[in-house]
Write an enzyme that holds these catalytic residues in place. Structure first.
Site, PDB file in Angstrom:
ATOM      1  CB  SER A   1      -6.969   4.519   2.178  1.00  0.00           C
ATOM      2  OG  SER A   1      -6.382   3.357   3.754  1.00  0.00           O
TER       3      SER A   1
ATOM      4  CE  LYS B   1      -3.802   2.379   3.113  1.00  0.00           C
ATOM      5  NZ  LYS B   1      -3.939   2.094   3.909  1.00  0.00           N
TER       6      LYS B   1
ATOM      7  CB  SER C   1      -8.461   2.106   5.747  1.00  0.00           C
ATOM      8  OG  SER C   1      -8.724   3.323   5.951  1.00  0.00           O
TER       9      SER C   1
END
Length: 475
Positions: free
Chosen positions: A150, A74, A174
């Site tokens: 996210s 990520k 997230s």
């Protein structure tokens, strides 16, 4: 053989590499082909580290649970030396960490081969994964919808079976929200399991945690075993588990006392689908012999939202100041999304005393949640109140920051309070919505009891397998 690889999880692929049925170099090429074929539609990548991956696969790691497995990181928080880390921001687009974060060092012991980075909203402040630098990531179940955020880039890649697992982080949902929207397994660990050494003392006062999104419980367990562990001086330490989480997969969870809460603590009610899927998961637990009963967790959600938003604003402004120090210059308005620029201005109106009061309020809210959950081994809620919303609902490009936060916190009504509590929680794709879209169920345990969650999750996975449920767009 390569046509059949999508049916394997990460540990399964690693077994194929160890047995010589496929090489790490061959698997890297398979994944690169998948990325090149599907990323133009789903837009989940921010950086392609193909050269690094090919070089590493030529002489691959021999040790580790996932030795030789390609892996995506990520594009936020964890630094990987020599790999661009944009945080989804035009302002931060040229940042390249000089050293590995401790968690990256630990993940390397798994034998993973870094292949690239996945898309995020700017500085992670959305349950969408779009930004002005890379554009919007799309959900492989329905490209008009978001995969969440996210960790949405990771979720889209795993859901489309580009690879069976990818790194994710969770500060208000997230990991769990993208898992819900994309039909994946997503575990948020207890506060204190992750160490952000040497880059940060903590993230969002311990609300920030890191883990993965995967297609099986055992992959999540093996990944967590390597990633967790405190560093001396960490602000939130927690005793280590009695044994590795991977050993809990298949272990008897015993007869658990389980509470079920389907009522949304926020203004908007949970959808009929969210209520039905959570109740179905509770019914499955009951049929497996667990004691199940209704429960209400007391949460003044309006007070929670007002307080958490102010804290997020201040910490985002602090993060921007830190980023400016790293880059040696000030951010301009046209380098940040309108919501992020507005947040920075709002933070200037919060005094130190106000911020201290907000932090204390959140800690008290979190404690109240912990007390309510402590009466049970596990509490079940929907992971999200609805299935994946449309792209841009909400968007950091909005000019109205109040409308943005109202919409955002409507989507995180079941996930964000658990982040503040510091309790571990896992989203599982037990059932789907009436229209076939994924919709996860959240299972919350007491602090430090990830072992309970993994035992129960593995039991549910064996009873109601989900690995073969595939989206419309798939490798």
């Amino acid at each position: 053989m390569t046509d059949q690889l999508s049916g394997y999880d990460g540990l399964g692929l690693a077994d194929l590499i160890r047995s010589g049925q496929i090489s790490a170099a061959e698997l890297v090429e398979v994944v690169i082909e998948r990325i090149e074929r599907l990323n133009p539609t789903l837009n989940f990548m921010t950086y392609k580290g193909y050269d690094q991956a090919r070089a590493m696969a030529a002489d691959p790691p021999r040790d580790g649970a996932f030795a030789g497995l390609p892996w995506l990181l990520k594009d936020l928080i964890l630094g990987h030396a020599g790999v661009p880390q944009t945080s989804g921001s035009r302002f931060f687009r040229d940042h390249v960490p000089a050293q590995d974060s401790l968690m990256i060092q630990r993940l390397k012991t798994l034998g993973l081969i870094y292949l690239g980075s996945t898309n995020v909203p700017e500085f992670g402040i959305n349950l969408q994964s779009g930004n002005a630098l890379f554009g919007d990531t799309r959900n492989p179940w329905d490209p008009s919808r978001t995969p969440g955020g996210s960790s949405g880039g990771a979720a889209a890649a795993v859901a489309a079976r580009i690879m069976p697992l990818a790194h994710g982080g969770d500060g208000g949902g997230s990991i769990r929200v993208p898992s819900s929207y994309c039909g994946l397994v997503g575990l948020k660990p207890s506060r204190g399991r992750n160490s952000y050494y040497p880059d940060y003392a903590d993230v969002w006062y311990g609300c920030g945690t890191d883990g993965c999104l995967s297609i099986t419980v055992r992959d999540t367990a093996a990944y967590s075993d390597a990633m967790w562990g405190s560093t001396p001086g960490d602000p939130y330490e927690i005793p280590a588990l009695a044994r590795p989480l991977l050993q809990e997969v298949g272990a008897d969870p015993g007869r658990l006392r389980i509470g079920v809460m389907t009522r949304s603590p926020g203004r908007a009610a949970a959808s009929d689908d969210a209520v039905r899927t959570a109740e179905a998961a509770a019914g499955l637990c009951e049929r497996l012999g667990h004691h199940v009963e209704p429960v209400e967790i007391p949460i003044d959600y309006d007070r929670f939202c007002t307080t958490f938003i102010r804290v997020i604003n201040v910490l985002t402004a602090y993060g921007l100041d830190t980023a400016e120090g790293l880059l040696g210059r000030k951010a301009e308005a046209d380098e940040l999304q309108p919501v992020v620029w507005a947040i920075r201005g709002l933070a200037k109106n919060v005094s130190g005393i106000d911020h201290a009061r907000d932090v204390e309020t959140l800690r008290q809210i979190g404690r109240d949640i912990c007390v309510a959950v402590s009466r049970y081994d596990v509490v079940i809620t929907p992971s999200t109140p609805v299935t994946a919303p449309a792209i841009g609902d909400p968007s950091q490009a909005w000019d109205d920051v109040d409308a943005y936060f109202e919409r955002l916190f409507g989507h995180m009504v079941f996930s964000a309070p658990i982040s503040v509590s510091g309790l571990p929680a896992i989203s599982l794709p037990i059932e789907a919505a009436a229209n076939g879209m994924p919709l996860g169920t959240q299972f919350i345990a007491n602090r430090g009891r990830e072992d309970t969650l993994i035992r129960l999750a593995a039991q549910l996975e064996a009873e109601r397998p989900w690995r073969d449920r595939l989206p419309a767009i798939v490798a």
